[in-house]
Structure formats: C-alpha cells, structure tokens
Scaffold this active site. Structure first.
Site, short mmCIF file in Angstrom:
data_model
loop_
_atom_site.label_atom_id
_atom_site.label_comp_id
_atom_site.label_asym_id
_atom_site.label_seq_id
_atom_site.Cartn_x
_atom_site.Cartn_y
_atom_site.Cartn_z
N LYS A 83 -57.30 38.25 -51.17
CA LYS A 83 -56.86 38.77 -52.09
C LYS A 83 -56.55 39.75 -49.97
CE LYS A 83 -56.33 42.77 -53.98
NZ LYS A 83 -54.45 42.85 -54.48
N1 PMP Z 1 -52.02 38.84 -58.31
C1 PMP Z 1 -51.81 39.73 -57.11
C2 PMP Z 1 -51.54 38.66 -56.12
C3 PMP Z 1 -52.57 40.93 -57.11
O1 PMP Z 1 -51.95 41.64 -56.07
C4 PMP Z 1 -53.19 41.55 -58.38
C5 PMP Z 1 -53.95 42.92 -57.81
N2 PMP Z 1 -54.82 42.87 -57.37
C6 PMP Z 1 -53.33 40.87 -59.03
C7 PMP Z 1 -52.57 39.64 -59.18
C8 PMP Z 1 -54.03 41.77 -60.36
O2 PMP Z 1 -55.51 41.24 -59.83
P1 PMP Z 1 -56.29 42.90 -60.90
O3 PMP Z 1 -56.37 43.04 -61.73
O4 PMP Z 1 -58.07 42.32 -60.30
O5 PMP Z 1 -56.34 43.95 -60.17
#
Ligand code: PMP
Length: 305
Positions: free
Chosen positions: A158
C-alpha cells in the site's frame, strides 16, 4: 471534509497535530515514496469501541514499508498501541485511523536511505456511511485508465505513489457523473476500484479477481470471502471480464473506508435488478453485526480500545 483530530502519534509519542509539520523537502511528498494504511474503529452496541483487524493492518503497513526498503523500528504491537492511544487521546468512538510511513527531509535525491524514516498515526472522527448509503450503494464506470501489470509485486504494497492513478480515475469518474471507477488491466480483466476490491455475484457464486492481478488483496476482501463461505455461498477467485460484471446478478465493492457497498449500476447499465441484492445484503449485515459487536466474533477480529 474530514478533519484530523487534535492529537496524533509520531515516532513513538503522542503530540499535538499542529506541532507535527512536514518540510517542503520531504522526500515522500516529491516521489510518493512512502506507505500507509487505513483502519476503522467502531462504537460497539455495549458502549465500548473496537478496532477491526488492526493487527493485520499494522502488519500490512510494515510489509508495505519493507517492500520499499523503508525500515520501521516499531513492532506491530507498538503500532496497535499507537492506534489505541490516538483514538483515546482524542476521545473518538467511530473513527478512521491512518498510519503513514514517510521519508523525511532534507534530501530529495533518490537515495532515500539518507533520510530519516518517520511513522505517524493519525485519527479522524468518522461515522462512515448511513444505512441509506449502504443500501443505495454507488454507481461506477470502467475507467479509461488501464491498470499496469502487477510488476515486481509492488501492487501488494500500500505505497503512496500507487494512488496517483486512483485519484486521477476517481476524479474522471466524478466528472462523468459516476461515484466510483473500476480499473481493468491491459488484458481487459477487472482489477479493483480506486480504493476497494470488487466482487461479482452470479446466483449463489461469489467471485472476485485473483490476487495475481494488479490489486491490493484487501483485508475486507478476505473478511467477506470468509463470511460468504460461512453463509454457504461458493466463493471463487477468478479472472473477471467487464461482461462478467455487467452480466452479474449483483456487484459490490469492499474496503475499510466504504465497508461493503452495492454497485447497482455500471456505466448506466443496471446490474441484475439494479437493487440492493440479497447476497450483498446478507454479507453486509453479517459484517456490520460483527464490527458493531452485535454478533459473536469467533475469529477475534475486533480489538477493544
Ligand atoms: N484496493 C486498494 C487500492 C485500496 O486502497 C484498498 C483500501 N485499503 C483496498 C483495495 C481495500 O483494502 P482493505 O479492505 O484492506 O481496506
């Protein structure tokens, strides 16, 4: 607009937000070389507060920083404690917590190791979506911006810089009258939305693109896959084309910020009946009951503040 709370955690200490400022020479500001995460804290029906899968979010933050070779000295436990301390110090209940690892001043040369890495944990008061938003969901469009292939596995991090394309695609979608954008890649396969994972429902089969595509395999995605299996749906990770979404009985997105939202319409075309479908409803309800402390939490996802 959401406003950051008065107190934040920076490199091991709680400090006032107005004393924590970054220099214009902050490396991360110029190159997007940093990592972040997002965590939700929920008011519980018994009056307490609890964070959702916070340990895994902090592990992902550390892994994202490691993928960029940014050393973080703080353990997962310290970071969880930092989130707890920030929520408490600001007297928050429903909140969004944003940990950020960034590389500081004074160098903007590529040799990032010459800069001091910093870890900040910020919190925002955030009640999230209303029940009505959760039922109505969000419209979406297939973005004209193609997701590059998942080179070098960096899409699993991320990393701040990845979000350039998300912001551009999101803005384009809004300008065209849609609330959200869905990325497809150079093979024409669905990847994810700008900050959410995507699911398609065909009858009682719940599918989502495999983690080998350019996507962040979200913690909410994992949550929903497990809950869907518990509820007796068949859960598959497979490549989905645009037709698989347009021909689905239901489409929904998952993510920490937006939780589980129906997508009843893509590019003006209604999906299934164009309503809050029964599979989406049952999954959303099951997840919300756990995060609000109304249902048992056998996997220990909730961490009290
Ligand atoms: N894809 C992206 C690009 C994101 O930024 C997020 C948010 N974190 C997600 C998917 C979903 O991830 P999560 O369920 O861990 O928040």
């Amino acid at each position: 607009m959401i406003e950051a709370a008065e107190t934040l955690w920076l490199d091991g200490e709680l400090v006032r937000s107005d004393t924590a400022r970054a220099d214009l020479l902050t490396h991360t500001l110029h190159y997007g070389f940093g990592a972040f995460d997002g965590i939700r804290c929920y008011r519980q029906d018994d009056g307490g507060q609890a964070m959702f899968r916070v340990g895994e979010h902090m592990r992902r933050l550390r892994d994202s920083a490691a993928a960029l070779s940014i050393p973080i000295e703080h353990t997962e436990e310290t970071l969880v404690e930092a989130a707890r301390g920030t929520i408490k110090a600001n007297g928050l209940a429903d909140a969004y917590v944003r940990p950020l690892v960034y590389v500081g001043e004074p160098n903007i040369i590529f040799a990032h190791w010459l800069n001091e890495p910093h870890t900040a944990v910020l919190a925002f008061a955030w009640s999230g979506y209303s029940d009505r938003n959760r039922e109505e969901g969000t419209t979406a469009t297939f973005s004209s911006h193609r997701r590059p292939k998942a080179h070098a596995g960096l899409y699993k991090a991320k990393a701040c810089g990845h979000y350039l394309l998300s912001v551009v695609a999101y803005s384009e979608a809004k300008q065209r009258g849609f609330a959200q954008a869905i990325f497809i890649d150079e093979d024409g396969m669905v990847c994810e939305a700008t900050g959410e994972n995507i699911f398609a429902v065909h009858g009682s089969v719940v599918s989502t693109p495999p983690a080998s595509r350019s996507l962040l395999p979200g913690i909410t995605r994992d949550t929903v896959m497990r809950l869907a299996a518990d509820l007796g749906y068949e859960v598959v990770e497979r490549d989905l084309g645009t037709d698989d979404l347009l021909g689905a009985t239901e489409v929904f997105s998952t993510g920490t910020a937006s939780e589980l939202l129906p997508i009843p319409e893509i590019d003006g075309r209604k999906i299934g009946g164009g309503a809050f479908g029964p599979v989406t409803q049952s999954l959303q309800q099951t997840m919300m009951d756990i995060v609000r402390g109304r249902a048992p939490d056998p996997r220990g996802w909730m961490t009290p503040v």
